[in-house]
Design a protein around this motif. Structure first.
Motif, mmCIF file in Angstrom:
data_model
loop_
_atom_site.group_PDB
_atom_site.id
_atom_site.type_symbol
_atom_site.label_atom_id
_atom_site.label_comp_id
_atom_site.label_asym_id
_atom_site.label_seq_id
_atom_site.Cartn_x
_atom_site.Cartn_y
_atom_site.Cartn_z
ATOM 1 N N GLN A 89 1.702 1.709 -3.194
ATOM 2 C CA GLN A 89 1.266 2.468 -4.527
ATOM 3 C C GLN A 89 1.051 3.379 -3.817
ATOM 4 N N LEU A 90 0.755 4.319 -2.851
ATOM 5 C CA LEU A 90 0.971 6.014 -2.493
ATOM 6 C C LEU A 90 1.829 7.007 -3.044
ATOM 7 N N LEU A 137 2.164 6.244 -6.875
ATOM 8 C CA LEU A 137 1.167 7.984 -7.179
ATOM 9 C C LEU A 137 1.336 9.086 -6.536
ATOM 10 N N GLU A 166 0.621 -1.289 0.096
ATOM 11 C CA GLU A 166 0.776 0.293 -0.191
ATOM 12 C C GLU A 166 0.706 1.432 0.331
ATOM 13 N N ALA A 224 -5.269 11.098 -1.894
ATOM 14 C CA ALA A 224 -5.121 9.395 -1.653
ATOM 15 C C ALA A 224 -5.139 9.002 -0.405
ATOM 16 N N ARG A 225 -5.756 7.671 0.050
ATOM 17 C CA ARG A 225 -6.150 7.408 1.295
ATOM 18 C C ARG A 225 -5.733 4.742 1.300
ATOM 19 N N ILE A 226 -5.229 5.328 2.554
ATOM 20 C CA ILE A 226 -4.395 3.634 2.701
ATOM 21 C C ILE A 226 -4.324 3.167 3.803
#
Lengths: 341, 341, 341, 341
Positions: free
Chosen positions: D136-137, D140, D133, D249-251
């Motif tokens: 991924q953040l 981005l 995660e 964006a949030r994880i």
């Protein structure tokens, strides 16, 4: 470290090459000892940089190569039967990509050959059994916390179908994963199949019946429905909701990152099964290597491969006839007693 | 049905016209009896088609019009104080859009005037108290199930700021909703404010400090942080997470429809507060009409309006000084005893 | 305000009393003018505190009472036909709770009576058409953004079934909502029904086939599946996923507050349809009052009520026979031309 | 396969034993060659069943053991400095559990020793950089799709704190992960710290300031806030929301299975960091083994370990003083030029 498991990999195509990389770089306790592919250039490319590997045009030559103690079959489906029998003849443990054998008659021949050996050598490549979400769902069902399962609602969606994909293959190839997953999750056999045909998407190739809606009935009366839609356009999406007497549980909507932008909150959907199930493939192969080094065979076996073929064949008949079709299975050899949980 | 509540609406601009429509078509038990706006053409347009309504240029004329039994103030902020005092002079119940009065000195004058009357006439338009999600959160906090609240994490985001919006207005106008919501959710007063300045977005107008990060301390030691970002670009998003001793609860991520397309699963984010809080506005006004017809005043009152102004002013000072700033409140008149829960 | 719509409410039972409260306190533009119930004590209790209302034992007496300009039918299902015909005889607009008439033959008689009048008087109480989520979904489907709909996957779950609930009523009563919703969402007629019987839950009353899995085929080839499970134990859950050529959209998992405590993040599931669909009921009745005051009839009509009955009857036959059953509809009178979108 | 990387593991306690298992069974390309722990019984137990491993009481003896080509430091924090210097003296690549060295002065000594070698040998164990995660953040953010990051909102919650955990350790131990993650995600240095003290939970040990709210300012003006709450009771929860100019964006809210039962839909929250970050630990170690076999050093290095210590020390001072505290860093040696992205 002489006890690293030497594996002969048959087939160096898309998934074969990926498995060679996995054995070489991800899985501990194993090494790629031999690679076979009629296209030896492709085999060499997949084996490049791996120490002590030999490359072959013929499967049997790879099985006989130095250091080979186990076989991974990733060759085209029609070559599976011969490869399996060759592995059995040498007493080599096998991990065989699904389908075990494309037709149930061939699968039955394989099954009987293994049964004659009197011991299991085969693990069939139903890797969903190794996916973290599926395992979580199975563990919940097995716990009995939600009571007995009454229905499974399944979704199987692909971005687009490859060239040559036929209406029958939605059942025999795509849904075969749900066939095994349902049997494994429920611990029940499939007894009948019905295939319904909603109107087809304009984005599906002409003539392809896509989507389809497949209904399975099981030995215990659980109803399993599967939406299979191989030209859905937006992603690779596999979901399963188990509806039980005391609650329902759903997997496959899991997300890891939520992006809020341009008027909406968005979660990415993976585009490919290699992305969605990468960890499951890793775990599957590690489990096979670990078991093999200990002289054991675990996971889905030849019986599971045979049943998946038989149910899929009934499904294709149901698609063609438009009617509910019962599933007839051969007697289960003693070697495979008990549903594999 | 002679007992429909006749309401004079002061102000026929954006929100005034919306409230006129709401009273006429959505709220039961009330009717629009008079509309006042210096721009009488605008007032006439907002009142068009409503039976028995009179239109006025002057607020006081509307208050004195036939059939008027209550007042809804939706005029520009600087006109609120005079309108409130005029309503008090006539003994008319008032629903006043927030802010009660833009500066706390004026709010205090209004408060003292109402206190001298010896009875409450004022409901202040903090409509979040009527939002279903906020009510659900407050009900959970009040239940004590999660223990005492320790922190509130708040988010207040707008697509873009209107022309003329200043850095101070992020605190005094936008965050004033969080000031009231925090006081109401917690049942605590705000005692100090700090405003931090992250780097500003390139999409904010030149010179506007946007976003800001505002920290409130409360009388019971609960810490409230608010991200206020009025040019976030993607939507109107209001969230609140209450972190308590035995669990946390979050509102504002609620969704109603998930659309999966083009590689992602997407939930719409509303673009506007009138969309997000439409039901809250409806419920707020219905509550006011119901209470007024029964001769009662409920909901946030003049004291709450005053406190919000005072805290916001301290916030603006904190923004300008860069320091933590304590909040000084006037003594609370007996009429407003007890935090309004 | 002499133009408030005077409504005669027939039936003061569970939903009748709730509708009386709704008309009196929630809906603007209407008033309860008369209430009829054979149990006049119950009628009086429901009408208590409402100004200018008269109470009657007989439905026809209520229709003839002073100030009655419209009728709301909330009496037991078998009384609907007579009440509808009485309203037609007086030219009164009607909002009739679903089912319009329990059997399709009776529904057809009603339909033909209205057709003979040459104008529509009837709105049928399919309130899902007024639910915000359903409207959002329909709006998306109508936009064409997702291409043509290919399948609808529906879930209809209740905590537990009331006494006397039969296996046929899962189709005829519960699923009738999905019948109307599917027709409305898709703009297509239902042409055939199949009902599958998964094993029944141990928590369902003995002999009740619960859950059931109902399949509808439509005129355009869309496939609609409905899981109906009226003793699911955990809540009232209504979901709908529309699978289209270019994406899928799902409603019914919407949440407003997430509570994280005790090892999990939890969203409440409503326990009751009056909670889940409270806003839809409000909006439905307001729409009816607004249209009636303007001399119009909107929303689902007698034709929709008839079709729902006819499809449900085919569904019950499919349940009993175990076979796919085609749906035969009467010719649609000119008055109801066009699918109501 | 003589090129398996032989690793000496220093420390056979909780995490040391887990890392020994990981190297032996999960990670490919490596083997455990030596284990050192003053408690040799514990070392022997952790090494049991591993072929070719030697067990030692002294760290240096393990470094000098046959077959050792790399070092994994999992000994108590105060022993790190000496172990690192011993590894450097032998030119051995090191993976060192965080903190590199508990105090920044010691970290600086280590850093300078490595700088004098003129090549990097150290990877510091900030395993969040290997979490799917977080990656991924970061990917981005690096893409620039959301514009520049303006704020990070972080949450770090544990079920309960271990005995002896102090108020300062919430910053120096727990938040040190966020310090590194923020630097890595943003590519910016931390310049100042403020620590706020909400009221403490009644479930925290007496005297422990828990939760705390930590604010970091960065070189580019991004504001980072961290809620750290080590007695939250309900689970191990790590979240991060990046608020950028064009979206957020949030994880950390990711779920894999939703269970609906007993009136709610529930997702499990992991109870432990070894569960939540199991894959990250696997990936971290595999990355280290792969790089080391190729003679490279990747990932967070000694500089990152030093900075985390220095920022954490400033955080502890900020906690104790109640004031904003600036962060002073030593000059960055040439060897560590560029922020490690």
């Amino acid at each position: 470290m002489g006890d690293l498991l030497g594996v002969a990999v048959l087939g160096a195509g898309h998934i074969g090459a990926d498995h060679i990389r996995r054995l070489d770089q991800v899985v501990s306790g194993a090494r790629v000892a031999a690679v076979a592919d009629p296209d030896t250039a492709r085999a060499k490319e997949a084996a490049a940089g791996i120490e002590g590997v030999s490359v072959h045009a013929e499967a049997e030559a790879a099985l006989d190569a130095a250091g080979v103690a186990a076989v991974l079959i990733a060759s085209p489906d029609p070559a599976h039967e011969e490869a399996l029998l060759a592995a059995y003849a040498r007493g080599l443990p096998v991990l065989c990509e699904k389908p075990l054998v494309p037709d149930s008659a061939g699968a039955l021949r394989v099954l009987e050959a293994e049964a004659r050996l009197g011991r299991r050598l085969t693990q069939t490549g139903f890797m969903r059994r190794y996916d973290a979400e599926y395992r979580q769902l199975k563990s919940l069902l097995d716990s009995g916390r939600l009571g007995r399962p009454l229905m499974l609602h399944c979704t199987h969606r692909n971005v687009s179908s490859p060239p040559g994909f036929t209406s029958a293959m939605l059942v025999s190839s795509s849904v075969s994963h749900e066939i095994d997953a349902a049997r494994w999750l429920l611990g029940q056999e499939v007894t009948a199949v019905t295939v319904l045909r909603p109107r087809s998407s304009a984005y599906a190739p002409a003539g392809l019946l896509d989507p389809q809606f497949v209904l399975f009935e099981t030995s215990a009366g659980t109803l399993v429905d599967v939406e299979v839609f191989v030209n859905c356009g937006f992603g690779y999406q596999v979901r399963c909701e188990a509806v039980c007497e005391a609650g329902s549980a759903r997997i496959g909507d899991g997300h890891t990152m939520v992006v809020t932008a341009e008027g909406g909150a968005r979660e990415e959907v993976p585009q490919d099964y290699l992305v969605r199930f990468a960890d499951a493939y890793d775990r599957e192969m590690q489990a096979w290597v670990d078991a093999t080094r200990q002289g054991r065979v675990t996971g889905p076996g030849a019986w599971d491969g045979y049943v998946a073929s038989a149910v899929a064949e009934a499904g294709v008949r149901a698609l063609e006839s438009g009617h509910r079709t019962t599933v007839e299975l051969a007697a289960r050899p003693e070697l495979y007693a008990g549903v594999d949980r």
